[in-house]
Write an enzyme that holds these catalytic residues in place. Structure first.
Site, PDB file in Angstrom:
ATOM      1  N   GLN A   1       0.844  -1.196   0.000  1.00 15.79           N
ATOM      2  CA  GLN A   1       0.000   0.000   0.000  1.00 15.79           C
ATOM      3  C   GLN A   1       0.879   1.246   0.000  1.00 15.79           C
ATOM      4  O   GLN A   1       0.374   2.358  -0.081  1.00 15.79           O
ATOM      5  CB  GLN A   1      -0.888   0.012   1.246  1.00 15.79           C
ATOM      6  CG  GLN A   1      -1.836  -1.166   1.350  1.00 15.79           C
ATOM      7  CD  GLN A   1      -2.576  -1.183   2.676  1.00 15.79           C
ATOM      8  OE1 GLN A   1      -2.023  -1.478   3.734  1.00 15.79           O
ATOM      9  NE2 GLN A   1      -3.845  -0.854   2.626  1.00 15.79           N
ATOM     10  N   ASN A   2       2.197   1.043   0.139  1.00 17.53           N
ATOM     11  CA  ASN A   2       3.127   2.175   0.240  1.00 17.53           C
ATOM     12  C   ASN A   2       3.486   2.723  -1.136  1.00 17.53           C
ATOM     13  O   ASN A   2       3.587   1.976  -2.106  1.00 17.53           O
ATOM     14  CB  ASN A   2       4.403   1.745   0.970  1.00 17.53           C
ATOM     15  CG  ASN A   2       4.101   1.277   2.384  1.00 17.53           C
ATOM     16  OD1 ASN A   2       3.066   1.622   2.939  1.00 17.53           O
ATOM     17  ND2 ASN A   2       4.988   0.486   2.952  1.00 17.53           N
ATOM     18  N   VAL A   3       3.713   4.022  -1.186  1.00 23.07           N
ATOM     19  CA  VAL A   3       4.050   4.682  -2.451  1.00 23.07           C
ATOM     20  C   VAL A   3       5.522   5.104  -2.464  1.00 23.07           C
ATOM     21  O   VAL A   3       5.939   5.902  -3.297  1.00 23.07           O
ATOM     22  CB  VAL A   3       3.128   5.901  -2.706  1.00 23.07           C
ATOM     23  CG1 VAL A   3       1.698   5.443  -2.963  1.00 23.07           C
ATOM     24  CG2 VAL A   3       3.164   6.897  -1.551  1.00 23.07           C
ATOM     25  N   ASP A   4       6.308   4.550  -1.516  1.00 21.82           N
ATOM     26  CA  ASP A   4       7.706   4.984  -1.354  1.00 21.82           C
ATOM     27  C   ASP A   4       8.705   4.138  -2.150  1.00 21.82           C
ATOM     28  O   ASP A   4       9.902   4.437  -2.157  1.00 21.82           O
ATOM     29  CB  ASP A   4       8.089   4.986   0.132  1.00 21.82           C
ATOM     30  CG  ASP A   4       7.828   3.630   0.816  1.00 21.82           C
ATOM     31  OD1 ASP A   4       7.945   2.574   0.157  1.00 21.82           O
ATOM     32  OD2 ASP A   4       7.500   3.642   2.022  1.00 21.82           O
TER      33      ASP A   4
ATOM     34  N   HIS B   1      -1.230   1.296  -4.591  1.00 23.03           N
ATOM     35  CA  HIS B   1      -1.597   2.721  -4.686  1.00 23.03           C
ATOM     36  C   HIS B   1      -0.621   3.518  -5.545  1.00 23.03           C
ATOM     37  O   HIS B   1      -0.558   4.734  -5.444  1.00 23.03           O
ATOM     38  CB  HIS B   1      -1.698   3.327  -3.272  1.00 23.03           C
ATOM     39  CG  HIS B   1      -2.772   2.689  -2.440  1.00 23.03           C
ATOM     40  ND1 HIS B   1      -2.758   2.682  -1.073  1.00 23.03           N
ATOM     41  CD2 HIS B   1      -3.889   2.015  -2.810  1.00 23.03           C
ATOM     42  CE1 HIS B   1      -3.836   2.038  -0.627  1.00 23.03           C
ATOM     43  NE2 HIS B   1      -4.523   1.619  -1.663  1.00 23.03           N
TER      44      HIS B   1
END
Ligand SMILES: [Zn+2]
Length: 292
Positions: free
Chosen positions: A113-116, A131
């Protein structure tokens, strides 16, 4: 037997949870679903949790972003500051343990779910970014995608002298800034068509692309177990996979510091720091596995 879980601290329930987690991993075919809690040890604050800052105000929605230039100016000014924190971050022991378990065949797939992009940075290139990712930018007119670094260079040039000081940063790369700084910020258009640029991430109020959701359901359907790492499962976009797995009788384990919305569906729970738990779990799995 391995080192008792008491070396990690925690309660008897954590020790039992860790043992169950190791058994699930040893069974192979585990699908990981990770959230912001996995990246806090990389210096990216969580929305919640012990190490996190509670977000003030709500994140920008897709409707606000696409609805007006002032909202986009606010987004890009804040994100221009927040991106520094995200771009500087490096994978931590948790991301590395997941990659180790993937290479040894115990983890079959990673959904984040992380966008990093820290799973990718740790070597897990096939991680499904549910995401999206902040490292890419997409044009809303011509749909061309480009690297964030490229836009960042243009924004730097357009906003020479823009100084934010110490801003509070959220895991989506949004930093809290005073309005006077936002007002002076110059936004850059698409170099190909002059259109509106948006980070290639799913905003609140925006749906995750259907094929990506479908891909995740397929991965969860094929999983021997689903292991949630560092997510309180607050948003349905992650919780639905946990519910789907539980309905199908696929065991769910949750490693998260703090309660989650999936706790009643989990067969194992560990409430200890992710890096230490995953390093220890990977060590025990390795110790218990016959050499490949
Ligand atoms: Zn364009």
């Amino acid at each position: 037997m391995g080192v008792p879980a008491t070396t990690l601290g925690g309660t008897a329930a954590d020790a039992v949870g860790l043992e169950a987690l190791v058994r699930l991993l040893a069974g192979r075919g585990v699908v990981v679903l990770s959230g912001a809690g996995l990246s806090t040890e990389s210096g990216i604050p969580d929305y919640r949790g012990e190490t996190g800052s509670r977000r003030r105000g709500s994140p920008m929605t897709y409707q606000e972003f696409t609805g007006g230039a002032a909202a986009r100016r606010r987004y890009w000014a804040r994100s221009h500051v927040g991106w520094r924190t995200i771009a500087r971050a490096e994978p931590n022991a948790g991301h590395r343990a997941v990659e180790q378990l993937r290479r040894s065949g115990h983890v079959a797939a990673v959904i984040t779910q992380n966008v990093d992009s820290l799973h990718r940075a740790a070597g897990t290139r096939a991680a499904v970014e549910l995401h999206g990712g902040l490292h890419r930018v997409v044009c809303l007119e011509c749909r061309r995608t480009s690297p964030r670094e490229e836009l960042d260079g243009r924004l730097e040039a357009l906003n020479a002298g823009f100084r934010a000081g110490s801003a509070r940063v959220n895991p989506d790369g949004d930093a809290e800034l005073p309005q006077e700084l936002v007002d002076g910020f110059q936004v850059a258009p698409c170099t190909a068509c002059g259109g509106v640029l948006k980070p290639d991430v799913v905003f609140f109020g925006e749906a995750v692309p259907k094929p990506r959701v479908q891909r995740c359901f397929e991965l969860v359907d094929a999983a021997q177990a689903l292991v949630v790492l560092g997510s309180s499962l607050t948003v349905m976009s992650g919780l639905r996979f946990v519910r789907h797995a539980a309905r199908a009788g696929t065991p769910v384990a949750i490693v998260n510091q703090g309660a989650t919305r999936g706790d009643d569906l989990a067969v194992a729970r560990v409430g200890l720091p992710l890096g230490a738990v995953l390093t220890e779990a990977a060590r025990r799995v390795r110790a218990g596995s016959p050499p490949a």
